[in-house]
Design a protein around this motif. Structure first.
Motif, mmCIF file in Angstrom:
data_model
loop_
_atom_site.group_PDB
_atom_site.id
_atom_site.type_symbol
_atom_site.label_atom_id
_atom_site.label_comp_id
_atom_site.label_asym_id
_atom_site.label_seq_id
_atom_site.Cartn_x
_atom_site.Cartn_y
_atom_site.Cartn_z
ATOM 1 N N ILE A 252 -0.235 -9.836 2.563
ATOM 2 C CA ILE A 252 -0.116 -8.369 2.631
ATOM 3 C C ILE A 252 1.245 -7.929 2.084
ATOM 4 O O ILE A 252 1.350 -6.977 1.310
ATOM 5 C CB ILE A 252 -0.318 -7.881 4.089
ATOM 6 C CG1 ILE A 252 -1.774 -8.128 4.515
ATOM 7 C CG2 ILE A 252 0.027 -6.406 4.217
ATOM 8 C CD1 ILE A 252 -2.032 -7.932 6.003
ATOM 9 N N LEU B 162 1.281 -8.128 -1.676
ATOM 10 C CA LEU B 162 0.558 -7.002 -2.281
ATOM 11 C C LEU B 162 1.425 -5.745 -2.248
ATOM 12 O O LEU B 162 1.546 -5.024 -3.245
ATOM 13 C CB LEU B 162 -0.753 -6.759 -1.508
ATOM 14 C CG LEU B 162 -1.557 -5.532 -1.931
ATOM 15 C CD1 LEU B 162 -2.091 -5.686 -3.347
ATOM 16 C CD2 LEU B 162 -2.717 -5.282 -0.966
ATOM 17 N N ILE C 111 -4.831 -3.058 -9.408
ATOM 18 C CA ILE C 111 -4.443 -2.999 -7.990
ATOM 19 C C ILE C 111 -5.669 -3.178 -7.094
ATOM 20 O O ILE C 111 -5.615 -3.848 -6.066
ATOM 21 C CB ILE C 111 -3.725 -1.660 -7.679
ATOM 22 C CG1 ILE C 111 -2.376 -1.630 -8.396
ATOM 23 C CG2 ILE C 111 -3.517 -1.479 -6.177
ATOM 24 C CD1 ILE C 111 -1.614 -0.327 -8.231
ATOM 25 N N THR D 288 -6.014 -6.068 -4.391
ATOM 26 C CA THR D 288 -6.237 -5.692 -2.992
ATOM 27 C C THR D 288 -7.455 -6.415 -2.422
ATOM 28 O O THR D 288 -7.420 -6.925 -1.298
ATOM 29 C CB THR D 288 -6.435 -4.164 -2.875
ATOM 30 O OG1 THR D 288 -5.302 -3.518 -3.456
ATOM 31 C CG2 THR D 288 -6.564 -3.735 -1.426
ATOM 32 N N MET E 4 -7.394 -8.825 0.683
ATOM 33 C CA MET E 4 -8.237 -8.536 1.854
ATOM 34 C C MET E 4 -9.025 -9.766 2.266
ATOM 35 O O MET E 4 -9.140 -10.087 3.456
ATOM 36 C CB MET E 4 -9.202 -7.375 1.555
ATOM 37 C CG MET E 4 -8.561 -6.013 1.643
ATOM 38 S SD MET E 4 -9.625 -4.719 1.005
ATOM 39 C CE MET E 4 -10.846 -4.600 2.297
#
Ligand code: CUA
Length: 311
Positions: free
Chosen positions: A19, A22, A81, A85, A89
């Protein structure tokens, strides 16, 4: 509660690392875009300002190449992006594939933690072994809450009647601060908890220790403290293994003295604070469900002395 500064920027699990990676990537992309916009505006302001006596500049209506470019480039960035993502995830939040190791129930305003396989119950402190993903089922006893341990991973809602699952994992032994991240009433801010990550051996001995009834309970069972405990109906809400009390509306108190805080992070767990808490919880955490039983100072101290034996 001693917690290092800026823990949000020091991920301590693979999930939180993904996370944070990112976040840093998106931040970098945004910073480059911001720099290009500032440079372009600066160039126009300095270079294209009105000069005395200069003719009206050429007026251009429409520019296909430019329009295609400023549509295609942002679209490519957003698609990039989006892909990144989706990848993060799936790595930071994989689907639950087995029964949970731990069931956490959010209450106004504290956290109940049950280890179904081991038969252990704790409150406001979640112990996990390092280096191993722990599957947590998150439930709510009342309203919507949100569990968040910034250094270990994502946020996740605790929704009444709809259990959610989250993986908790820590690379290193340590104490990681968690909080409720959804406004849930007057004491939302004092709905904190600690995730205590220990080596698998230390975790196993913690489990063993939690399985013991509080050591001194038998000695004090006939004493004044037990009378107070019963007189004020503490056991209607609280369980203490060894005292045959099993209320579940409030935190299990079997090993209360071994915890670091009182009232889900409202104050440090010291004998003085415990006596103050027992004397009037409403003075420390106004609105909490534990009422003011109007104990005398002596009763509060007797009860606190009793709880100090429950390591
Ligand atoms: Cu529970 Cu905010």
């Amino acid at each position: 509660m001693q917690i290092g500064f800026g823990p949000i920027f020091h991920p301590m699990s693979p999930q939180a690392g993904a996370i944070t990676g990112l976040f840093a990537t998106v931040l970098l992309i945004c910073a480059v875009i911001l720099a290009i916009v500032i440079a372009s505006v600066g160039y126009c302001v300095l270079r294209c300002r009105e000069k005395a006596g200069a003719p009206e500049p050429e007026q251009i209506m429409g520019h296909r190449k430019l329009e295609v470019a400023w549509t295609a480039i942002p679209l490519a960035i957003v698609v990039f992006i989006f892909g990144l993502t989706a990848k993060v995830m799936s790595s930071s939040d994989p689907a639950a594939n087995r029964e949970p190791d731990l069931i956490v129930t959010a209450h106004q305003w504290w956290w109940d933690a049950r280890y179904p396989a081991e038969g252990v119950r704790a409150a406001n402190e979640i112990h996990i072994p390092t280096g191993k993903p722990v599957l947590v089922r998150l439930e709510s006893a009342d309203v919507i809450h949100d569990l968040w341990v910034p250094q270990l991973g994502r946020k996740i809602h605790a929704v009444p009647g709809h259990p959610n699952e989250i993986w908790l994992e820590a690379d290193q032994p340590g104490t990681y601060l968690g909080a409720c991240a959804e406004f849930c009433g007057a004491q939302h801010a004092r709905m904190r908890f600690l995730v205590i990550a220990e080596s698998p051996a230390d975790f196993a001995s913690w489990i063993q220790q939690q399985l013991q009834p509080a050591p001194a309970n038998e000695n004090v069972a006939a004493g004044q403290s037990r009378k107070i405990f019963q007189q004020f109906a503490c056991m209607n809400c609280h369980a203490i293994s060894g005292l045959s009390t099993n209320g579940t509306a409030g935190p299990d108190l079997t090993h209360l003295a071994g915890r670091q805080t009182l009232g889900a992070g409202a104050t440090d767990n010291t004998p003085e604070n415990l006596a103050r808490w027992l004397k009037n919880p409403q003075a420390i955490k106004p609105g909490c469900l534990m009422p003011d039983f109007k104990l005398t100072d002596q009763q509060a101290h007797d009860l606190a002395d009793f709880f100090e034996t429950t390591k």
